[in-house]
Design a protein around this motif. Structure first.
Motif, PDB file in Angstrom:
ATOM      1  N   GLY A 150      46.169  47.764  37.582  1.00 20.76           N
ATOM      2  CA  GLY A 150      44.781  48.194  37.425  1.00 20.76           C
ATOM      3  C   GLY A 150      44.420  48.670  36.032  1.00 20.76           C
ATOM      4  N   LEU A 151      45.385  48.744  35.120  1.00 19.30           N
ATOM      5  CA  LEU A 151      45.117  49.389  33.829  1.00 19.30           C
ATOM      6  C   LEU A 151      45.071  48.448  32.626  1.00 19.30           C
ATOM      7  N   ILE A 152      45.631  47.251  32.752  1.00 14.97           N
ATOM      8  CA  ILE A 152      45.713  46.383  31.560  1.00 14.97           C
ATOM      9  C   ILE A 152      45.213  44.980  31.879  1.00 14.97           C
ATOM     10  N   SER A 153      45.054  44.200  30.816  1.00 15.57           N
ATOM     11  CA  SER A 153      44.802  42.772  30.954  1.00 15.57           C
ATOM     12  C   SER A 153      46.039  42.006  30.534  1.00 15.57           C
ATOM     13  N   VAL A 154      46.267  40.892  31.205  1.00 11.61           N
ATOM     14  CA  VAL A 154      47.325  39.981  30.775  1.00 11.61           C
ATOM     15  C   VAL A 154      46.666  38.767  30.142  1.00 11.61           C
ATOM     16  N   GLY A 155      47.433  37.988  29.396  1.00 12.87           N
ATOM     17  CA  GLY A 155      46.886  36.816  28.714  1.00 12.87           C
ATOM     18  C   GLY A 155      47.114  35.549  29.525  1.00 12.87           C
ATOM     19  N   THR A 156      46.099  34.682  29.560  1.00  7.86           N
ATOM     20  CA  THR A 156      46.261  33.375  30.212  1.00  7.86           C
ATOM     21  C   THR A 156      45.621  32.321  29.310  1.00  7.86           C
ATOM     22  N   GLY A 157      45.852  31.057  29.636  1.00  7.34           N
ATOM     23  CA  GLY A 157      45.231  29.981  28.873  1.00  7.34           C
ATOM     24  C   GLY A 157      43.709  30.024  28.949  1.00  7.34           C
ATOM     25  N   ASP A 158      43.196  30.768  29.914  1.00  6.04           N
ATOM     26  CA  ASP A 158      41.758  30.883  30.097  1.00  6.04           C
ATOM     27  C   ASP A 158      41.245  32.264  29.701  1.00  6.04           C
ATOM     28  N   GLY A 159      42.045  32.985  28.906  1.00  3.78           N
ATOM     29  CA  GLY A 159      41.616  34.302  28.442  1.00  3.78           C
ATOM     30  C   GLY A 159      42.194  35.428  29.267  1.00  3.78           C
ATOM     31  N   PRO A 160      41.821  36.670  28.923  1.00  2.00           N
ATOM     32  CA  PRO A 160      42.417  37.823  29.587  1.00  2.00           C
ATOM     33  C   PRO A 160      42.038  37.927  31.059  1.00  2.00           C
ATOM     34  N   ARG A 161      43.001  38.391  31.859  1.00  2.00           N
ATOM     35  CA  ARG A 161      42.764  38.634  33.282  1.00  2.00           C
ATOM     36  C   ARG A 161      43.296  40.006  33.615  1.00  2.00           C
ATOM     37  N   ARG A 162      42.610  40.691  34.515  1.00  2.00           N
ATOM     38  CA  ARG A 162      43.039  42.021  34.897  1.00  2.00           C
ATOM     39  C   ARG A 162      44.327  41.976  35.719  1.00  2.00           C
ATOM     40  N   LEU A 163      45.270  42.847  35.372  1.00  2.00           N
ATOM     41  CA  LEU A 163      46.468  43.026  36.196  1.00  2.00           C
ATOM     42  C   LEU A 163      46.079  43.969  37.323  1.00  2.00           C
ATOM     43  N   LEU A 164      46.131  43.489  38.570  1.00  2.00           N
ATOM     44  CA  LEU A 164      45.628  44.285  39.694  1.00  2.00           C
ATOM     45  C   LEU A 164      46.691  45.215  40.263  1.00  2.00           C
ATOM     46  N   SER A 165      47.890  44.691  40.470  1.00  2.00           N
ATOM     47  CA  SER A 165      48.956  45.522  41.018  1.00  2.00           C
ATOM     48  C   SER A 165      50.305  44.918  40.658  1.00  2.00           C
ATOM     49  N   VAL A 166      51.316  45.779  40.621  1.00  2.00           N
ATOM     50  CA  VAL A 166      52.671  45.354  40.246  1.00  2.00           C
ATOM     51  C   VAL A 166      53.600  45.623  41.417  1.00  2.00           C
ATOM     52  N   GLY A 167      54.216  44.560  41.940  1.00  2.00           N
ATOM     53  CA  GLY A 167      55.224  44.733  42.987  1.00  2.00           C
ATOM     54  C   GLY A 167      56.616  44.648  42.396  1.00  2.00           C
ATOM     55  N   LEU A 168      57.620  44.533  43.249  1.00  2.00           N
ATOM     56  CA  LEU A 168      58.996  44.516  42.754  1.00  2.00           C
ATOM     57  C   LEU A 168      59.296  43.250  41.959  1.00  2.00           C
ATOM     58  N   THR A 169      58.957  42.097  42.540  1.00  2.00           N
ATOM     59  CA  THR A 169      59.263  40.835  41.859  1.00  2.00           C
ATOM     60  C   THR A 169      58.018  39.965  41.693  1.00  2.00           C
ATOM     61  N   GLN A 170      56.892  40.422  42.224  1.00  2.57           N
ATOM     62  CA  GLN A 170      55.636  39.674  42.142  1.00  2.57           C
ATOM     63  C   GLN A 170      54.548  40.663  41.752  1.00  2.57           C
ATOM     64  N   SER A 171      53.535  40.169  41.069  1.00  2.00           N
ATOM     65  CA  SER A 171      52.376  41.007  40.778  1.00  2.00           C
ATOM     66  C   SER A 171      51.126  40.198  41.049  1.00  2.00           C
TER      67      SER A 171
END
Ligand code: PLP
Length: 351
Positions: free
Chosen positions: A276-297
């Motif tokens: 919920g706090l950062i954006s990640v980078g994608t080929g289509d621009g920044p996307r919000r990181l919604l939640s972080v699990g153990l091996t998947q987000s």
């Protein structure tokens, strides 16, 4: 180029080159010691050290003997390797066998080093550490006079040679750093009065080496800026002229409504509190990181498809933030973000 599997940690050695060039030009005529503790801040000693040497770095700061051994394994050749964590006599013996230079900040260790070195043909090369206020080992100022007298005696006996005097500073407030530098200069004067002639004085790490020319002395010990990690709350990477060397990359594995799932989580080293706090980078621009699990987000999945790569932090296009930007969201420092990338995440050296 064939697509690489993820999660992976890309290590951009051209960025390392560029950062080292900026560091070198900024601190000259002082020399640069590249700090490689924690496996080169998570980037991998085996890749980082040979490249740094190829770019003219002649000093590596290895923290402890196992790290220094990895440095010696990575490169043969003309490089001076400094360690400052020597918990046992075995460490001292191996350090001398590996031709390391030893940071020494207490009387017992000084005598232990001399004792181990007496059995060898060449004196141990010692950098005496003065505690200038950080209280992270180092001779206390009131003990410094006795320390340099003892070191001079051990030099005369041929057991050691004092090649350096050093300290570590907080780099959090100019006032405290100024006090530390004043204490350092007092210690240097005492050192010379004791008859020692160390050719190397070193005090600054990344921040002070850039911001405070008078802190550079003969050598600066730089970690963070070489890896493209700017200080929390300080000048930006752009202002410093550095860029991220490491880039943590995952892949979209599934689309679920508006969300996308990626193949990376806290077990790979992504702090779960970043959800919920950062954006990640994608080929289509920044996307919000919604939640972080153990091996998947989960991230905002707009216009993404399975197979798309996602940069959690680091360089490259696509709107990824740098490690320090992540760190600031959760009250830590960028070094912590890069070094906590799990050793199980393969390092992928670029180019
Ligand atoms: C980690 C470390 C450094 C490097 O600090 P950066 O801020 O990463 O440049 C320098 N000196 C010592 C003693 C350290 O432990």
């Amino acid at each position: 180029m064939t697509p690489r599997s993820t999660p992976r940690f890309d290590v951009d050695l051209d960025a390392l080159d560029a950062n080292l060039a900026v560091v070198g030009a900024t601190v000259m005529p002082a020399a640069t010691m590249l700090i490689v503790k924690d496996d080169a801040y998570g980037h991998g000693i085996a890749a980082v050290v040979p490249r740094a040497l190829a770019r003219g770095v002649r000093w590596i700061g290895a923290f402890d003997v196992p790290t220094a051994r990895a440095v010696r394994d990575a490169v043969a050749g003309d490089v001076r390797v400094f360690v400052w964590m020597l918990p046992s006599s075995d460490d001292i013996a191996e350090a001398l066998a590996l031709d390391l230079e030893l940071g020494v900040g207490d009387a017992e260790l000084l005598d232990d080093v001399a004792r181990v070195a007496r059995d060898r043909a060449t004196p141990a090369r010692v950098h005496l550490k003065i505690d200038t206020g950080l209280h992270r080992n180092g001779f206390r100022p009131e003990d410094w006079g006795a320390a340099v007298a003892r070191a001079r005696q051990l030099e005369r006996e041929g057991a050691i040679r004092v090649v350096g005097v050093w300290s570590h500073i907080a780099e959090a407030s100019d006032r405290d750093d100024d006090d530390a530098r004043a204490a350092f200069d007092v210690a240097l004067a005492q050192t010379h009065r004791a008859g020692l002639t160390p050719e190397l004085r070193h005090l600054a790490a990344s921040s002070a080496s850039f911001a405070r020319p008078e802190f550079r002395y003969d050598l600066v010990r730089v970690g963070a800026f070489a890896y493209g990690v700017p200080p929390a709350g300080g000048p930006t990477a752009e202002a410093l002229g550095i860029r991220p060397v490491g880039r943590l990359v995952g892949t979209v594995t599934a689309i679920d409504g508006d969300d996308a799932q990626i193949d990376m989580g806290s077990l790979h080293g992504v702090p779960s509190t970043l959800g919920g706090l950062i954006s990640v980078g994608t080929g289509d621009g920044p996307r919000r990181l919604l939640s972080v699990g153990l091996t998947q987000s989960r991230i905002d999945g707009r216009a993404l498809a399975p197979g798309d790569e996602v940069v959690v932090f680091g360089g490259g296009a696509g709107g990824a933030e740098n490690a320090t930007a992540l760190a600031e969201r959760i009250g830590t420092i960028g070094e912590e973000i890069v070094t906590r990338v799990s050793p199980r995440v393969p390092r992928n050296t670029l180019p």
